[in-house]
Design an enzyme around this catalytic site. Structure first.
Site: not given
Length: 644
Positions: A277, A281, A410, A545
């Site tokens: 993360e 980010r 994913d 998404e």
């Protein structure tokens, strides 16, 4: 006006006066002019005197501007003579036309004819620069100077008397091992903003208003309770939104946020952060905004953060731990397991590779490349599909037999393709793994729902198929379309179109018009609805998404239905998640339009991804963040494609 009874006479004396003859001298002329002046009426004399005084006053008022212009335009040894600068040196960064964008309630639009990242607008080739007329800024109006002075080969732009050399106006990315990320190009005039883009800007400003007022410098806004929540204490929302502000033209907000990064972003605090993360980010956000602006402060921060994250790779297998204490320089797995998720360890590569390219420090790229090489050779896959977990001690997949494109797996598939594109399409192992995975998806996970025959991606658990599809999987249509754009199998685009329709229906068939976090598709022939939502899955987190894939699909097909679908989604965000006092909130129940049950949290990716993709989706300027020159990381941060 003269009285009609009055008559005037002019006497001419040709004889001697006190022994003098008329010789047209100044004395004679002065006497004659004074006589004429006395012959004028009082009104005429007053009018002439007023006009004279008025001209003197105007001349005095205009003198400073004329003087400044003369100073700027005067040449000295073939260069512009520099006047006293009225604007500080950072004008070189802010000089390109990056207008402050209007918000409908408070118009503040100095210039709408330029749009997009100002740094991109500045990247003109030498050839184009030589052909362009020279431009001087005078009183904020453009004055074109003919370019017939061929001896002047270097363009100099004057901004209120300040001489700016071409190097200042067009700051290039650092000369690095990989070379410039984007070749010089001709920049076309960007299109004006349209109504939908303006609506996105207004939504951003409303969200930013809440964050600035109630959560400034903290990770995430809680708009209902008007407070904030902390995850890492690194200003996630602020850093995540930097490049969005730049692209949307929010210069005032950008400068304010940049100041916080410079003065208050403490990367040495004693805190555990999640490697994945933090990388996508914060590191990705800093690299993105550096590539857009060329401002060294962002690269310096990115370099410091990258260095502090490196202890995560100090494991027996070189598969990184999930958590790093950036202050103490230690790393560890989660308390409950020694595993890391496959998506987390394989979705930090774009950022670390770019950091190596910019800093010339090979350790970043070497560490993440080693992870990919290890997984490329690792057993336990099924037709290119990978399990969700990998052990940091043994380096082997764990929890075998479960395959999904949802959470924990994913972005592995997304980054296979994007690393291949980022590196100039030379790394064949990445492409082979991607193509094999797509074939594995089609063979094992693709099904069609009833009654509308929607194509969806399910999950496989120990050879048992589940018609469960996370909203996260809606990244896949955009990724497939991107691969097809770069020459991969044409049927990838057909599958992308089918899956895009499915992701849209995950919104359209729901009462609020917003997708739940997870849906289950109906496989029974006589059922009336394709989509079923379980009570625990009805929340919406403002995820990006679907609009991400809509952006890719519109860019590559030019089909405006994708814009229309995105517009519906934005309107429903405004209807069901907008908080009047500022900000947007995730909701607990997308099936209750009368009360969607706000969760009181605005995720950082709403500003960093969702609104950014919507703005780009609604733009008809296909050169605005060209997909031939840039890729997006999994947090929608912009990284250049290497050209050498």
């Amino acid at each position: 006006m003269y009285s009609p009874q009055r008559r005037d006479f002019i006497s001419v004396t040709l004889g001697n006066q006190a022994g003098r003859t008329y010789d047209n001298s100044k004395t004679w002329r002065r006497q004659s002019c004074w006589r004429k002046w006395k012959q004028l009426s009082r009104l005429q004399r007053s009018l002439i005197a007023f006009l004279f005084v008025f001209m003197v006053v105007c001349g005095i008022a205009a003198y400073p501007n004329l003087s400044e212009r003369w100073q700027v335009e005067s040449y000295h040894n073939g260069e512009l003579k520099q006047a006293e600068p009225a604007v500080g040196p950072r004008v070189a960064v802010l000089l390109p036309k990056a207008p402050a964008i209007t918000q409908p309630q408070k118009p503040r639009r100095p210039n709408l004819n330029k749009r997009g990242p100002p740094f991109l607008q500045k990247r003109l080739s030498k050839k184009e620069n030589a052909e362009e007329p020279k431009i001087n800024k005078e009183e904020n109006e453009a004055q074109v100077i003919p370019n017939d002075q061929e001896e002047e080969k270097d363009i100099t732009i004057s901004w209120r008397g300040m001489k700016i050399e071409p190097e200042q106006v067009n700051p290039a990315l650092p000369d690095t091992k990989k070379g410039e990320p984007v070749p010089n190009e001709t920049i076309k005039e960007p299109e004006a903003l349209n109504e939908r883009q303006m609506a996105v800007i207004e939504a951003f400003q409303h969200a930013w208003k809440g964050y600035k007022q109630y959560a400034w410098g903290h990770d995430e806004l809680k708009p209902i309770s008007k407070t904030y929540s902390e995850w890492f204490g690194l200003g996630l929302t602020l850093v995540d939104a930097l490049d969005t502000m730049w692209i949307l033209g929010q210069q005032e907000e950008f400068e304010e946020a940049k100041k916080w990064v410079v003065t208050d972003l403490n990367l040495g605090k004693n805190v555990d952060v999640n490697l994945f993360e933090t990388t996508i980010r914060i590191l990705g956000g800093l690299l993105s905004v550096y590539n857009l602006t060329g401002d060294q402060v962002f690269l310096d921060k990115a370099s410091e953060l990258g260095n502090r994250l490196m202890p995560a790779f100090d494991t027996p297998s070189r598969i990184p731990y999930s958590d790093v204490n950036i202050g103490r320089g230690t790393a560890h797995p989660p308390r409950w397991t020694s595993d890391s998720t496959v998506a987390e360890v394989t979705s930090i590569q774009l950022e670390f590779r770019e950091l190596s390219r910019l800093t010339k420090e090979e350790k970043y790229q070497a560490s993440v490349n080693e992870v990919m090489k290890h997984i490329h050779k690792l057993g336990g896959k099924m037709d290119g599909l990978v399990p969700m977990f990998i052990n940091t001690n043994s380096g082997q997949f764990s929890h075998l037999g479960v395959y999904t494109l949802g959470a924990r797996a994913d972005s592995y598939y997304e980054y296979l393709l994007k690393q291949w594109i980022q590196g100039g399409r030379k790394e064949s192992d990445l492409l082979d793994d991607y193509l094999q995975a797509i074939e594995g998806i089609k063979k094992n996970l693709i099904r069609k729902s009833e009654p509308r025959k929607l194509t969806f991606v399910g999950e496989l658990s120990h050879n048992q198929f589940s018609p469960k599809m996370d909203h996260l999987v809606c990244f896949l249509p955009g990724t497939l379309a991107l691969g097809a754009h770069y020459g991969l199998n044409a049927d990838h685009m057909e599958l992308a179109k089918e899956l895009m329709e499915t992701c849209y229906q995950m919104y359209a068939q729901i009462e609020t018009g917003l997708s739940p976090e997870i849906v289950h598709f109906n496989l029974r022939p006589h059922n009336t609805k394709d989509v079923e939502v379980k009570p625990a899955d009805r929340h919406n987190l403002l995820r990006p998404e679907t609009v991400e894939s809509l952006f890719y699909m519109y860019r590559f097909t030019r089909d405006k239905k994708y814009q229309d679908w995105g517009w519906q989604i934005l309107q429903n965000f405004n209807k069901y998640t907008r908080v009047d006092t500022g900000g947007y909130t995730s909701i607990n129940n997308v099936r209750k339009s009368e009360n969607p049950e706000p969760r009181d949290k605005m995720e950082s990716f709403f500003l960093g991804e969702t609104l950014k993709y919507l703005f780009l989706l609604f733009s008809n300027d296909f050169n605005l963040i060209s997909l031939d020159k840039y890729i997006f990381n999994t947090e929608a941060h912009i990284l250049p494609i290497w050209t050498t």
